[in-house]
Motif scaffolding. Structure first.
Motif, PDB file in Angstrom:
ATOM      1  N   TRP A  19       0.910  -1.256   0.165  1.00 40.09           N
ATOM      2  CA  TRP A  19       0.042  -0.053  -0.091  1.00 40.09           C
ATOM      3  C   TRP A  19       0.919   1.206   0.039  1.00 40.09           C
ATOM      4  O   TRP A  19       0.366   2.234  -0.545  1.00 40.09           O
ATOM      5  N   ALA A  20       2.066   1.075   0.549  1.00 39.59           N
ATOM      6  CA  ALA A  20       2.791   2.464   0.713  1.00 39.59           C
ATOM      7  C   ALA A  20       3.530   2.761  -0.721  1.00 39.59           C
ATOM      8  O   ALA A  20       3.469   3.843  -1.067  1.00 39.59           O
ATOM      9  N   PHE A  21       3.761   1.790  -1.882  1.00 37.91           N
ATOM     10  CA  PHE A  21       4.165   2.030  -3.037  1.00 37.91           C
ATOM     11  C   PHE A  21       2.965   2.739  -3.878  1.00 37.91           C
ATOM     12  O   PHE A  21       3.086   3.428  -4.667  1.00 37.91           O
ATOM     13  N   ILE A  22       1.679   2.014  -3.646  1.00 35.02           N
ATOM     14  CA  ILE A  22       0.535   2.405  -4.377  1.00 35.02           C
ATOM     15  C   ILE A  22       0.409   4.042  -3.678  1.00 35.02           C
ATOM     16  O   ILE A  22       0.003   4.798  -4.804  1.00 35.02           O
ATOM     17  N   ASN A  23       0.350   4.074  -2.501  1.00 30.25           N
ATOM     18  CA  ASN A  23       0.190   5.560  -2.001  1.00 30.25           C
ATOM     19  C   ASN A  23       1.182   6.502  -2.763  1.00 30.25           C
ATOM     20  O   ASN A  23       1.180   7.809  -3.004  1.00 30.25           O
ATOM     21  N   MET A  24       2.335   6.204  -2.873  1.00 25.88           N
ATOM     22  CA  MET A  24       3.522   7.058  -3.532  1.00 25.88           C
ATOM     23  C   MET A  24       3.110   7.304  -4.991  1.00 25.88           C
ATOM     24  O   MET A  24       3.061   8.441  -5.382  1.00 25.88           O
ATOM     25  N   LEU A  25       2.683   6.435  -5.637  1.00 26.48           N
ATOM     26  CA  LEU A  25       2.168   6.673  -7.191  1.00 26.48           C
ATOM     27  C   LEU A  25       1.158   7.373  -7.205  1.00 26.48           C
ATOM     28  O   LEU A  25       1.244   8.155  -7.984  1.00 26.48           O
ATOM     29  N   GLN A  26       0.436   7.329  -6.336  1.00 22.52           N
ATOM     30  CA  GLN A  26      -1.031   8.362  -6.291  1.00 22.52           C
ATOM     31  C   GLN A  26      -0.618   9.629  -6.001  1.00 22.52           C
ATOM     32  O   GLN A  26      -1.072  10.516  -6.659  1.00 22.52           O
ATOM     33  N   MET A  27       0.459   9.991  -5.347  1.00 20.26           N
ATOM     34  CA  MET A  27       0.794  11.485  -4.837  1.00 20.26           C
ATOM     35  C   MET A  27       1.641  11.842  -5.909  1.00 20.26           C
ATOM     36  O   MET A  27       1.518  12.934  -6.382  1.00 20.26           O
ATOM     37  N   VAL A  28       2.250  11.146  -6.649  1.00 18.89           N
ATOM     38  CA  VAL A  28       3.066  11.669  -7.869  1.00 18.89           C
ATOM     39  C   VAL A  28       2.478  11.788  -9.329  1.00 18.89           C
ATOM     40  O   VAL A  28       2.696  12.548  -9.977  1.00 18.89           O
ATOM     41  N   SER A  29       1.393  10.578  -9.294  1.00 14.97           N
ATOM     42  CA  SER A  29       0.797  10.659 -10.571  1.00 14.97           C
ATOM     43  C   SER A  29      -0.293  11.894 -11.203  1.00 14.97           C
ATOM     44  O   SER A  29      -0.354  12.028 -12.032  1.00 14.97           O
ATOM     45  N   TYR A  30      -0.335  12.671 -10.069  1.00 15.94           N
ATOM     46  CA  TYR A  30      -1.159  13.996 -10.514  1.00 15.94           C
ATOM     47  C   TYR A  30      -0.208  15.061 -11.038  1.00 15.94           C
ATOM     48  O   TYR A  30      -0.621  16.277 -11.137  1.00 15.94           O
ATOM     49  N   LEU A  31       1.111  14.829 -10.827  1.00 13.90           N
ATOM     50  CA  LEU A  31       1.926  16.021 -11.298  1.00 13.90           C
ATOM     51  C   LEU A  31       1.796  16.518 -12.824  1.00 13.90           C
ATOM     52  O   LEU A  31       1.931  17.632 -12.963  1.00 13.90           O
ATOM     53  N   PRO A  32       1.490  15.475 -13.778  1.00 12.00           N
ATOM     54  CA  PRO A  32       1.183  16.204 -15.047  1.00 12.00           C
ATOM     55  C   PRO A  32      -0.003  17.150 -15.103  1.00 12.00           C
ATOM     56  O   PRO A  32      -0.048  17.774 -16.123  1.00 12.00           O
ATOM     57  N   ILE A  33      -0.957  17.095 -14.100  1.00 12.79           N
ATOM     58  CA  ILE A  33      -2.055  18.028 -14.160  1.00 12.79           C
ATOM     59  C   ILE A  33      -1.431  19.367 -13.804  1.00 12.79           C
ATOM     60  O   ILE A  33      -1.943  20.520 -14.505  1.00 12.79           O
ATOM     61  N   ILE A  34      -0.354  19.556 -13.169  1.00 17.47           N
ATOM     62  CA  ILE A  34       0.198  21.007 -13.002  1.00 17.47           C
ATOM     63  C   ILE A  34       0.755  21.791 -14.281  1.00 17.47           C
ATOM     64  O   ILE A  34       1.455  21.003 -15.061  1.00 17.47           O
ATOM     65  N   ASP A  35       0.259  22.705 -14.614  1.00 18.46           N
ATOM     66  CA  ASP A  35       0.851  23.580 -15.831  1.00 18.46           C
ATOM     67  C   ASP A  35       2.309  24.002 -16.006  1.00 18.46           C
ATOM     68  O   ASP A  35       2.634  24.845 -15.662  1.00 18.46           O
ATOM     69  N   CYS A  36       3.124  22.766 -16.303  1.00 17.98           N
ATOM     70  CA  CYS A  36       4.479  22.755 -16.141  1.00 17.98           C
ATOM     71  C   CYS A  36       5.126  21.868 -17.227  1.00 17.98           C
ATOM     72  O   CYS A  36       4.511  21.103 -17.443  1.00 17.98           O
ATOM     73  N   ASN A  37       6.423  22.181 -17.465  1.00 16.56           N
ATOM     74  CA  ASN A  37       6.933  20.992 -18.308  1.00 16.56           C
ATOM     75  C   ASN A  37       7.528  20.170 -17.455  1.00 16.56           C
ATOM     76  O   ASN A  37       8.380  20.499 -16.686  1.00 16.56           O
ATOM     77  N   ILE A  38       7.235  18.805 -17.740  1.00 17.22           N
ATOM     78  CA  ILE A  38       7.969  17.975 -17.166  1.00 17.22           C
ATOM     79  C   ILE A  38       8.773  16.645 -18.185  1.00 17.22           C
ATOM     80  O   ILE A  38       8.061  16.932 -19.250  1.00 17.22           O
TER      81      ILE A  38
END
Length: 325
Positions: A19-38
């Motif tokens: 669950w810890a790994f799933i939770n990490m992916l959840q927090m990072v997965s929304y990064l592309p929503i932010i209006d910036c270049n990745i």
């Protein structure tokens, strides 16, 4: 992720590590929503994960003569908040449209539980002991785990719909009402989790408490005071704040990323370092590692956007972050 999960199982770490790994992916997965270049490779990895996570069953693969059960949701389709939201699978601001897959999953689980209850009523305990045991030990814990894992997406979808309030049609009014109910459920679940960990230690360690609410203190130190037991309430609070920042600061990407780091990420890292809430040393280290990776991902995104790196360097940074995930 698959490699680290396999290693954690090989080392006999508890299921909480998964669950810890799933939770990490959840927090990072929304990064592309932010209006910036990745980095493109990191964006592709995260958007694919987010799309798959929000899609319980690929209904587009069904034969044409089988009706899509989600076709009735077409009336709830509105314009996405931005193009980046659409890329990440949020093609509408409607809560009912964005959260439909999870609602469909909940419906299936309710039907399974009803069927299980019927089986337990028809057959005696000796003949159907496994089902009786599952029903008694997991009926509450399963609901708690589902709410914990769906919490971020549920809060995000409800805030998105409420923030962009549109009640110009009956479909939109229904969706806003559903989003409000989801927000109330999210708040109620957060309050309930706080109340559960405030129970006396004798009650928490009782068999009845473990059968009903054990998930909320799974692998958690229950004898080291309030803050050790407060892992999941803190976990929920920071997801609530994270979802609010994602929606409300959309037009200010730098402030948005800095706020996410300072308000939601660093405090969680300090909490884990200070209180070490898990009984297992491996679980504490894994969660600390996860928080460090999340902070690194957001920090490197800020650096990439405000320093001139060569495209090859940006790509290399992307591959490093993907490998760490």
């Amino acid at each position: 992720f698959g490699l680290m999960f396999g290693i954690s199982l090989f080392q006999s770490a508890a299921i909480g590590s998964f669950w810890a790994f799933i939770n990490m992916l959840q927090m990072v997965s929304y990064l592309p929503i932010i209006d910036c270049n990745i980095p493109v490779n990191l964006e592709m990895f995260l958007t694919q994960y987010l799309t798959v996570k929000n899609m319980v069953f690929p209904f587009y693969l069904l034969p044409s003569d089988i009706p899509n059960p989600f076709s009735a949701l077409s009336s709830f389709i509105t314009k996405p908040l931005s193009e980046r939201f659409s890329i990440c699978g949020y093609d509408s601001i409607s809560f009912l449209y964005n959260f439909a897959d999870q609602l469909f999953t909940w419906l299936i689980l309710v039907l399974l539980y009803i069927g299980l209850s019927i089986i337990c009523c028809i057959f005696p305990k000796k003949a159907c002991g496994y089902f009786h045991k599952w029903k008694s030990e997991y009926k509450y814990n399963a609901v708690i785990r589902i709410l914990i894992e769906c919490y971020l997406n549920m809060v995000f979808c409800s805030i998105l719909n409420i923030w962009q309030l549109d009640a110009t049609s009956s479909a939109n009014q229904v969706s806003v009402g559903a989003a409000s109910l989801a927000a109330a459920l999210s708040g109620g679940f957060l309050i309930a989790s706080l109340r559960l960990i405030e129970a006396p230690i004798e009650e928490i360690q009782s068999e009845q408490y473990q059968e009903m609410y054990g998930t909320i203190i799974e692998e958690i130190k229950t004898e080291d005071g309030f803050w050790s037991k407060a892992f999941y309430p803190i976990y929920l609070i920071r997801r609530l704040i994270y979802a609010v920042l994602l929606v409300t600061l959309l037009s200010y990407p730098l402030i948005q990323m800095l706020s996410i780091i300072v308000i939601t990420l660093l405090p969680m890292l300090f909490y884990l370092l200070l209180f070490r809430p898990f009984e297992s040393r491996n679980s504490n280290l894994i969660n600390i590692y996860n928080e460090g990776v999340i902070i690194l991902a957001y920090t490197m995104t800020i650096v990439i956007n405000y320093l001139n790196f060569a495209p090859a360097t940006v790509e290399a940074i992307g591959w490093i972050l993907v490998s760490l995930l």
